[in-house]
Design a protein around this motif. Structure first.
Motif, PDB file in Angstrom:
ATOM      1  N   LEU A  59      13.806  14.979 -12.976  1.00 29.79           N
ATOM      2  CA  LEU A  59      12.665  14.055 -13.037  1.00 29.79           C
ATOM      3  C   LEU A  59      13.118  12.597 -13.140  1.00 29.79           C
ATOM      4  N   SER A  60      14.287  12.359 -13.744  1.00 31.46           N
ATOM      5  CA  SER A  60      14.782  10.979 -13.872  1.00 31.46           C
ATOM      6  C   SER A  60      15.162  10.380 -12.512  1.00 31.46           C
ATOM      7  N   LEU A  61      15.322  11.232 -11.497  1.00 36.78           N
ATOM      8  CA  LEU A  61      15.628  10.754 -10.137  1.00 36.78           C
ATOM      9  C   LEU A  61      14.361  10.433  -9.334  1.00 36.78           C
ATOM     10  N   ILE A  62      13.216  10.837  -9.865  1.00 38.13           N
ATOM     11  CA  ILE A  62      11.941  10.606  -9.162  1.00 38.13           C
ATOM     12  C   ILE A  62      11.679   9.117  -8.882  1.00 38.13           C
ATOM     13  N   PRO A  63      11.946   8.187  -9.835  1.00 36.58           N
ATOM     14  CA  PRO A  63      11.703   6.767  -9.518  1.00 36.58           C
ATOM     15  C   PRO A  63      12.466   6.280  -8.283  1.00 36.58           C
ATOM     16  N   PHE A  64      13.725   6.735  -8.125  1.00 38.55           N
ATOM     17  CA  PHE A  64      14.512   6.346  -6.953  1.00 38.55           C
ATOM     18  C   PHE A  64      13.848   6.857  -5.677  1.00 38.55           C
ATOM     19  N   ALA A  65      13.508   8.152  -5.658  1.00 42.98           N
ATOM     20  CA  ALA A  65      12.909   8.761  -4.456  1.00 42.98           C
ATOM     21  C   ALA A  65      11.541   8.152  -4.156  1.00 42.98           C
ATOM     22  N   THR A  66      10.792   7.830  -5.204  1.00 38.82           N
ATOM     23  CA  THR A  66       9.459   7.220  -5.046  1.00 38.82           C
ATOM     24  C   THR A  66       9.573   5.850  -4.376  1.00 38.82           C
ATOM     25  N   ALA A  67      10.495   5.030  -4.895  1.00 35.14           N
ATOM     26  CA  ALA A  67      10.681   3.674  -4.354  1.00 35.14           C
ATOM     27  C   ALA A  67      11.177   3.734  -2.913  1.00 35.14           C
ATOM     28  N   TRP A  68      12.128   4.618  -2.645  1.00 32.02           N
ATOM     29  CA  TRP A  68      12.704   4.728  -1.295  1.00 32.02           C
ATOM     30  C   TRP A  68      11.636   5.161  -0.298  1.00 32.02           C
ATOM     31  N   MET A  69      10.814   6.138  -0.696  1.00 34.29           N
ATOM     32  CA  MET A  69       9.767   6.650   0.188  1.00 34.29           C
ATOM     33  C   MET A  69       8.698   5.582   0.439  1.00 34.29           C
ATOM     34  N   GLY A  70       8.274   4.887  -0.619  1.00 36.56           N
ATOM     35  CA  GLY A  70       7.243   3.857  -0.477  1.00 36.56           C
ATOM     36  C   GLY A  70       7.706   2.669   0.344  1.00 36.56           C
ATOM     37  N   GLU A  71       8.935   2.208   0.087  1.00 38.21           N
ATOM     38  CA  GLU A  71       9.497   1.043   0.799  1.00 38.21           C
ATOM     39  C   GLU A  71       9.669   1.326   2.291  1.00 38.21           C
ATOM     40  N   ASN A  72       9.897   2.588   2.634  1.00 43.11           N
ATOM     41  CA  ASN A  72      10.155   2.949   4.031  1.00 43.11           C
ATOM     42  C   ASN A  72       8.980   3.657   4.694  1.00 43.11           C
ATOM     43  N   HIS A  73       7.785   3.440   4.124  1.00 42.70           N
ATOM     44  CA  HIS A  73       6.535   3.938   4.720  1.00 42.70           C
ATOM     45  C   HIS A  73       6.574   5.428   5.049  1.00 42.70           C
ATOM     46  N   PHE A  74       7.072   6.217   4.108  1.00 49.25           N
ATOM     47  CA  PHE A  74       7.105   7.680   4.225  1.00 49.25           C
ATOM     48  C   PHE A  74       7.894   8.160   5.452  1.00 49.25           C
ATOM     49  N   ALA A  75       9.024   7.503   5.703  1.00 50.08           N
ATOM     50  CA  ALA A  75       9.900   7.916   6.805  1.00 50.08           C
ATOM     51  C   ALA A  75      10.430   9.325   6.519  1.00 50.08           C
ATOM     52  N   GLN A  76      10.741  10.043   7.579  1.00 45.92           N
ATOM     53  CA  GLN A  76      11.112  11.468   7.481  1.00 45.92           C
ATOM     54  C   GLN A  76      12.163  11.777   6.405  1.00 45.92           C
ATOM     55  N   ASN A  77      13.302  11.075   6.443  1.00 47.87           N
ATOM     56  CA  ASN A  77      14.387  11.359   5.488  1.00 47.87           C
ATOM     57  C   ASN A  77      13.971  11.119   4.041  1.00 47.87           C
ATOM     58  N   ILE A  87       0.818  -1.223   0.000  1.00 46.48           N
ATOM     59  CA  ILE A  87       0.000   0.000   0.000  1.00 46.48           C
ATOM     60  C   ILE A  87       0.854   1.277   0.000  1.00 46.48           C
ATOM     61  N   PRO A  88       1.868   1.425   0.892  1.00 45.81           N
ATOM     62  CA  PRO A  88       2.687   2.649   0.839  1.00 45.81           C
ATOM     63  C   PRO A  88       3.413   2.811  -0.501  1.00 45.81           C
ATOM     64  N   VAL A  89       3.870   1.682  -1.075  1.00 47.22           N
ATOM     65  CA  VAL A  89       4.567   1.695  -2.370  1.00 47.22           C
ATOM     66  C   VAL A  89       3.616   2.191  -3.458  1.00 47.22           C
ATOM     67  N   LEU A  90       2.376   1.686  -3.431  1.00 51.54           N
ATOM     68  CA  LEU A  90       1.380   2.088  -4.430  1.00 51.54           C
ATOM     69  C   LEU A  90       0.987   3.558  -4.276  1.00 51.54           C
ATOM     70  N   ILE A  91       0.875   4.026  -3.025  1.00 50.69           N
ATOM     71  CA  ILE A  91       0.532   5.445  -2.787  1.00 50.69           C
ATOM     72  C   ILE A  91       1.629   6.351  -3.345  1.00 50.69           C
ATOM     73  N   SER A  92       2.888   6.012  -3.062  1.00 50.63           N
ATOM     74  CA  SER A  92       3.986   6.849  -3.561  1.00 50.63           C
ATOM     75  C   SER A  92       4.077   6.776  -5.086  1.00 50.63           C
ATOM     76  N   TYR A  93       3.765   5.587  -5.651  1.00 54.73           N
ATOM     77  CA  TYR A  93       3.767   5.431  -7.116  1.00 54.73           C
ATOM     78  C   TYR A  93       2.680   6.302  -7.752  1.00 54.73           C
ATOM     79  N   ILE A  94       1.458   6.254  -7.193  1.00 51.13           N
ATOM     80  CA  ILE A  94       0.343   7.043  -7.740  1.00 51.13           C
ATOM     81  C   ILE A  94       0.672   8.535  -7.688  1.00 51.13           C
ATOM     82  N   LEU A  95       1.207   8.989  -6.543  1.00 54.30           N
ATOM     83  CA  LEU A  95       1.581  10.395  -6.386  1.00 54.30           C
ATOM     84  C   LEU A  95       2.611  10.810  -7.448  1.00 54.30           C
TER      85      LEU A  95
END
Length: 197
Positions: free
Chosen positions: A85-103, A40-48
């Protein structure tokens, strides 16, 4: 370089960015519905991020419609935007995998801030090197104001992530809503310009 090449290359990069993002979503091993819960967090970050990339693609397309002359400033401004924008996939995956952790939220907000700055920089480069009608200048002015609002919101999201990541998330959604409907002012100004010729 002609405008068609610039648009074709940019469209290719946008398509690759979306492809990389969807490939980051790992298929669960189980076939039960519960196996989807950790995604679910991965999908939310992907949709965003999908919405954001779509917004940039749509507005980039509208903006390039007004270009008559491609200059080195426009080429490099465009490359800077695509790089960010090409860095967005990295940030998206990192944020989703870590449940929107602060960093992870801070890194995501920094990338969105850089994307907002680079988009506005590209817009300024286009305005400086292309003669515009008053209506087109007004349309670009309105888009630039939205750009400034975005940059302020992303900067706030970086600071507020130290307080609560959810507030940053709300700001991401707010900016997405502001930009969701592509600006028709540029399109209308270009139509008016063509009808007068």
């Amino acid at each position: 370089m002609n405008k068609t090449r610039l648009e074709a290359f940019s469209d290719g990069v946008f398509a690759i960015i979306i492809t990389i993002m969807v490939l980051e979503i790992k298929v669960p091993h189980g076939a039960e519905w519960s196996a989807l819960l950790p995604l679910i967090p991965v999908l939310i970050s992907y949709i965003l991020s999908f919405i954001y990339v779509g917004i940039y693609w749509g507005n980039h397309h509208h903006m390039l419609h007004a270009v008559k002359k491609v200059t080195p400033g426009i080429i490099w401004g465009n490359m800077f935007l695509l790089f960010v924008l090409s860095l967005i996939p990295f940030a998206t995956a990192w944020m989703g995998e870590n449940h929107f952790a602060q960093n992870t939220v801070i890194v995501y907000a920094v990338l969105l801030l850089l994307a907002g700055v680079s988009f506005t920089t590209l817009q300024v480069a286009i305005e400086r090197s292309n003669p515009f009608t008053p209506a087109l200048k007004t349309a670009f002015g309105k888009m630039r104001k939205k750009g400034y609002l975005s940059v302020i919101s992303y900067s706030s999201a970086i600071a507020l992530a130290y307080v609560n990541s959810a507030i940053s998330g709300a700001l991401f959604v707010f900016v997405a809503v502001v930009w969701l409907i592509p600006d028709r002012n540029i399109e209308q100004a270009l139509k008016d310009q063509e009808s007068h010729h």
